[in-house]
Design a protein around this motif. Structure first.
Motif, PDB file in Angstrom:
ATOM      1  N   SER A  97      -3.782  -4.696   1.351  1.00 30.32           N
ATOM      2  CA  SER A  97      -3.383  -3.501   0.544  1.00 30.32           C
ATOM      3  C   SER A  97      -3.054  -4.050  -1.110  1.00 30.32           C
ATOM      4  O   SER A  97      -1.959  -4.063  -1.523  1.00 30.32           O
ATOM      5  N   PRO A  98      -4.220  -4.129  -1.808  1.00 32.04           N
ATOM      6  CA  PRO A  98      -3.989  -4.622  -2.987  1.00 32.04           C
ATOM      7  C   PRO A  98      -3.335  -3.475  -4.056  1.00 32.04           C
ATOM      8  O   PRO A  98      -3.627  -2.408  -3.750  1.00 32.04           O
ATOM      9  N   SER A  99      -2.567  -3.865  -4.735  1.00 36.49           N
ATOM     10  CA  SER A  99      -1.783  -2.889  -5.707  1.00 36.49           C
ATOM     11  C   SER A  99      -1.700  -3.438  -7.137  1.00 36.49           C
ATOM     12  O   SER A  99      -1.075  -4.547  -7.504  1.00 36.49           O
ATOM     13  N   VAL A 100      -2.296  -2.486  -8.324  1.00 37.69           N
ATOM     14  CA  VAL A 100      -2.194  -3.211  -9.405  1.00 37.69           C
ATOM     15  C   VAL A 100      -0.653  -3.200  -9.909  1.00 37.69           C
ATOM     16  O   VAL A 100      -0.312  -3.852 -10.569  1.00 37.69           O
ATOM     17  N   HIS A 155     -10.721  -1.902  -6.964  1.00 34.93           N
ATOM     18  CA  HIS A 155      -9.941  -1.774  -5.834  1.00 34.93           C
ATOM     19  C   HIS A 155     -10.288  -0.549  -5.195  1.00 34.93           C
ATOM     20  O   HIS A 155     -10.640  -0.349  -3.890  1.00 34.93           O
ATOM     21  N   ARG A 156     -10.541   0.456  -5.992  1.00 32.28           N
ATOM     22  CA  ARG A 156     -11.064   2.106  -5.633  1.00 32.28           C
ATOM     23  C   ARG A 156     -12.449   1.859  -4.844  1.00 32.28           C
ATOM     24  O   ARG A 156     -12.923   2.428  -3.881  1.00 32.28           O
ATOM     25  N   GLY A 280       3.546 -15.131  -3.251  1.00 27.09           N
ATOM     26  CA  GLY A 280       4.823 -14.737  -3.338  1.00 27.09           C
ATOM     27  C   GLY A 280       4.635 -13.097  -3.345  1.00 27.09           C
ATOM     28  O   GLY A 280       5.515 -12.188  -3.794  1.00 27.09           O
ATOM     29  N   ARG A 281       3.482 -12.520  -3.145  1.00 26.85           N
ATOM     30  CA  ARG A 281       3.504 -11.090  -3.412  1.00 26.85           C
ATOM     31  C   ARG A 281       3.162 -10.591  -1.883  1.00 26.85           C
ATOM     32  O   ARG A 281       2.107 -10.823  -1.284  1.00 26.85           O
ATOM     33  N   TRP A 286      -0.635  -0.602   6.632  1.00 25.80           N
ATOM     34  CA  TRP A 286       0.037   0.563   7.095  1.00 25.80           C
ATOM     35  C   TRP A 286       1.558   0.356   7.675  1.00 25.80           C
ATOM     36  O   TRP A 286       1.926   0.836   8.806  1.00 25.80           O
ATOM     37  N   GLY A 287       2.269  -0.333   6.976  1.00 21.51           N
ATOM     38  CA  GLY A 287       3.694  -0.685   7.460  1.00 21.51           C
ATOM     39  C   GLY A 287       3.747  -2.011   7.960  1.00 21.51           C
ATOM     40  O   GLY A 287       5.005  -2.486   8.149  1.00 21.51           O
ATOM     41  N   PHE A 288       2.931  -2.482   8.631  1.00 22.88           N
ATOM     42  CA  PHE A 288       2.693  -3.886   9.326  1.00 22.88           C
ATOM     43  C   PHE A 288       2.759  -4.991   8.334  1.00 22.88           C
ATOM     44  O   PHE A 288       1.915  -4.777   7.415  1.00 22.88           O
TER      45      PHE A 288
END
Length: 492
Positions: A97-100, A155-156, A280-281, A286-288
């Motif tokens: 789940s990569p997030s900018v 990512h998209r 460290g990130r 899906w929540g797991f």
């Protein structure tokens, strides 16, 4: 292959994979050979798109922001510096789940550091190209914005590609956690992981997943069944719902899966005790809580440097050794007749076959002898030229072409024929794990005298030690020791 089945929800989003489903294994040369009408599997974890985006952002920023025209060399240095800083911070590690936004503090901090160092260096060495604090803040902000926009686009695109071309995945575990993780993968295909099997000791009631549209999922009860399923279904990922040390046969399964080139994940629910996430990130499925389980070989930047070094050394070696290779080819032709180059199928990284090249030192009686005879060093059919080539290892020189093509590396476990790989994998624990790294012309086992008719168990021990402690410096040491051994005429 006989396997039990456990129902899994989500038939509307996924296609059932039956126990007898067989897909062609991956071929050598970097990827599966797609059948007519079939798309290739997406390389979801490749860092190349992010590398390109991160390298382009500094160049665009300096062109837009800095008032002085910068030489292209300095802009290239900035691009390389940014990529190296991001790699050091772990910003190229694959995540589910990569997030900018979660990466933004690290991106901004490293960009500010890069601009500050650049400002101080220019003030000291090239004042005419220097800039002030206002340009620093504006430039760092612009570069961070461009980097974030590029990463978001990557990512998209990856999420869309993952939905179109999911990769086969095994779920390792039992009980409600395994069923919930499997259901989450089916219900959310953007993760790109399509379950094709559940690895569990037995199919009990606790493994049954209720759902209105349940489909059967094969249950694999032994490492042997897992190995066959990995090859037949081209499995690229494995998800553990408990640490391998707390899973029945977990250590053996982890070694088996990583030996086949699978990326292994640990997915745990609330309250589970897990090691700190890489870099460290935090990551999640899906929540797991999700984190990769590295086997010591998952270092894309280091392996990229290793591949580049291999290509340069092989190209230089082919040029420098061309006169020697021409002399060897002429000697073989005059001594033993036509057919100077000997071709033989060997097993490379992740069990993928390739054709190894050598100067012919002995003409085998037939294909069966070539594939199954272990050692021909004492064969009476060896000519004087063939025996000399073997003693000096000059017969291995054509393998520089294998290295240049990407079939092999300069340093790594020596490749073996499929017949003996199957035999040794059954007889010697850890032999299959040798294929986690690219095979090589020389290796740690060979420079320690383990070549020819020597202990397979000891070779596997040295090869796995090399893989687990791999570094570019170790490769340089092995190459130096190999060069020294050539003067002792070891040969095989």
């Amino acid at each position: 292959m006989t396997m039990e089945s456990a129902p899994v929800p989500g038939a509307g989003q996924a296609t059932a994979v039956q126990a007898h489903t067989v897909h062609p294994p991956r071929r050598s040369g970097g990827g599966a050979q797609a059948r007519p009408g079939e798309r290739r599997a997406v390389r979801y974890g490749r860092p190349v798109p992010l590398l390109c985006v991160d390298a382009l952002a500094p160049a665009v920023t300096f062109a837009l922001v800095v008032p002085v025209a910068w030489p292209w060399l300095l802009m290239a240095v900035q691009a390389v510096a940014q990529v190296l800083l991001f790699a050091w911070r772990g910003l190229y590690r694959m995540r589910l789940s990569p997030s900018v936004l979660s990466d933004l503090p690290a991106l901004l901090g490293l960009t500010l550091l890069q601009w500050y160092v650049t400002m101080e260096v220019l003030d000291a060495w090239a004042p005419q190209q220097g800039f002030g604090w206002a340009v620093l803040v504006y430039g760092a902000g612009t570069q961070t914005a461009l980097t974030c926009a590029g990463r978001a686009a990557v990512h998209r695109a990856r999420r869309r590609a993952a939905v179109r071309r999911p990769q086969s995945t095994l779920v390792v575990g039992q009980g409600p956690a395994a069923c919930q993780v499997t259901a989450a993968l089916y219900d959310h295909p953007a993760y790109g992981l399509r379950p094709v099997g559940l690895v569990a000791p037995a199919a009990g009631d606790e493994q049954q997943v209720t759902g209105s549209d349940a489909v059967p999922l094969p249950v694999l009860a032994s490492p042997q069944e897992v190995g066959r399923a990995v090859v037949q279904n081209s499995v690229r990922h494995a998800v553990f719902t408990a640490p391998p040390e707390a899973t029945p046969d977990g250590a053996a399964l982890f070694t088996l899966l990583t030996g086949h080139g699978c990326r292994v994940w640990l997915i745990t629910g609330p309250g589970a005790v897990a090691a700190p996430p890489a870099g460290g990130r935090p990551d999640h499925l899906w929540g797991f809580t999700a984190q990769p389980l590295p086997d010591g070989t998952d270092r894309p930047l280091g392996h990229g440097v290793k591949r580049a070094m291999d290509a340069v050394l092989a190209a230089v070696g082919l040029v420098l050794a061309a006169p020697v290779m021409a002399a060897c080819a002429l000697a073989v032709r005059l001594s033993d007749g036509p057919g100077v180059i000997f071709r033989q199928e060997r097993v490379g990284r992740h069990g993928r076959p390739f054709v190894l090249l050598k100067f012919r030192t002995l003409r085998p009686a037939d294909v069966q002898e070539s594939a199954t005879r272990w050692n021909v060093a004492s064969d009476g059919r060896l000519s004087r030229v063939g025996r000399l080539l073997r003693r000096t290892s000059l017969d291995e020189l054509p393998q520089l072409w294998n290295v240049l093509r990407g079939d092999m590396s300069m340093v790594g476990p020596r490749p073996e024929r499929p017949f003996f790989v199957a035999q040794f994998s059954r007889a010697h624990p850890g032999y299959q794990a040798r294929h986690r790294m690219p095979v090589g012309i020389t290796g740690l086992a060979q420079v320690n005298g383990l070549r020819g008719d020597t202990s397979i168990e000891e070779r596997a021990r040295f090869d796995n030690h090399y893989i687990e402690t791999w570094s570019l410096w170790q490769d340089a040491c092995v190459l130096a020791r190999t060069a020294g051994s050539l003067f002792r005429l070891g040969g095989s």
